[in-house]
Design a protein around this motif. Structure first.
Motif, PDB file in Angstrom:
ATOM      1  N   ARG A  25      37.120  20.630 -19.977  1.00  0.00           N
ATOM      2  CA  ARG A  25      37.790  19.303 -19.472  1.00  0.00           C
ATOM      3  C   ARG A  25      38.476  19.568 -18.310  1.00  0.00           C
ATOM      4  O   ARG A  25      38.865  18.702 -17.615  1.00  0.00           O
ATOM      5  N   THR A  35      42.376  19.935 -12.261  1.00  0.00           N
ATOM      6  CA  THR A  35      42.827  18.878 -12.802  1.00  0.00           C
ATOM      7  C   THR A  35      41.998  18.449 -14.136  1.00  0.00           C
ATOM      8  O   THR A  35      41.329  19.335 -14.660  1.00  0.00           O
ATOM      9  N   ASP A  37      39.621  16.146 -16.690  1.00  0.00           N
ATOM     10  CA  ASP A  37      38.650  15.051 -16.660  1.00  0.00           C
ATOM     11  C   ASP A  37      38.050  14.861 -18.211  1.00  0.00           C
ATOM     12  O   ASP A  37      37.026  15.615 -18.289  1.00  0.00           O
ATOM     13  N   ASP A  39      35.744  12.910 -18.950  1.00  0.00           N
ATOM     14  CA  ASP A  39      34.466  12.941 -19.117  1.00  0.00           C
ATOM     15  C   ASP A  39      33.741  13.983 -18.620  1.00  0.00           C
ATOM     16  O   ASP A  39      32.351  14.104 -18.713  1.00  0.00           O
ATOM     17  N   ALA A  40      34.288  15.250 -18.398  1.00  0.00           N
ATOM     18  CA  ALA A  40      33.525  16.440 -17.591  1.00  0.00           C
ATOM     19  C   ALA A  40      32.834  17.224 -18.651  1.00  0.00           C
ATOM     20  O   ALA A  40      32.160  18.061 -18.303  1.00  0.00           O
ATOM     21  N   ASP A  52      47.401  11.771 -12.792  1.00  0.00           N
ATOM     22  CA  ASP A  52      47.429  12.997 -11.719  1.00  0.00           C
ATOM     23  C   ASP A  52      48.231  12.521 -10.586  1.00  0.00           C
ATOM     24  O   ASP A  52      47.969  11.711  -9.933  1.00  0.00           O
TER      25      ASP A  52
END
Ligand code: SF4
Length: 88
Positions: A25, A35, A37, A39-40, A52
């Protein structure tokens, strides 16, 4: 399941990306620093809130993956990542 908050302090982040290999993530942001994410992750469908700003990234998750987040925090050589359980 636990609700927890993940914080990346950008001042402390050096863009070494040891965190990415512990918890997918974490991703490289446009500024070259880490950072988060949700959805990563290529395997799990994650759901989290991410704010962020110039100073820090704050993400809140409610799942069973706090150990991965803690491993990312432990792997960070500059201690830029904090993981905190949130009790409501
Ligand atoms: S391991 Fe730490 S210093 Fe490296 S990118 Fe991740 S948060 Fe930044």
């Amino acid at each position: 399941m636990s609700r927890y908050e993940l914080t990346v302090e950008k001042d402390a982040c050096d863009g070494i990306f040891a965190c990415l290999t512990r918890d997918p993530r974490f991703v490289e942001g446009a500024d070259g620093l880490a950072t988060i994410d949700p959805d990563a992750d290529p395997i799990y469908d994650c759901d989290g809130d991410v704010v962020d700003t110039a100073e820090r990234v704050v993400a809140t998750f409610d799942d069973d993956r706090i150990d991965e987040a803690r491993q990312a925090a432990a792997a960070c050589p500059t201690d830029a990542i904090a993981v905190r359980e949130v009790n409501e």
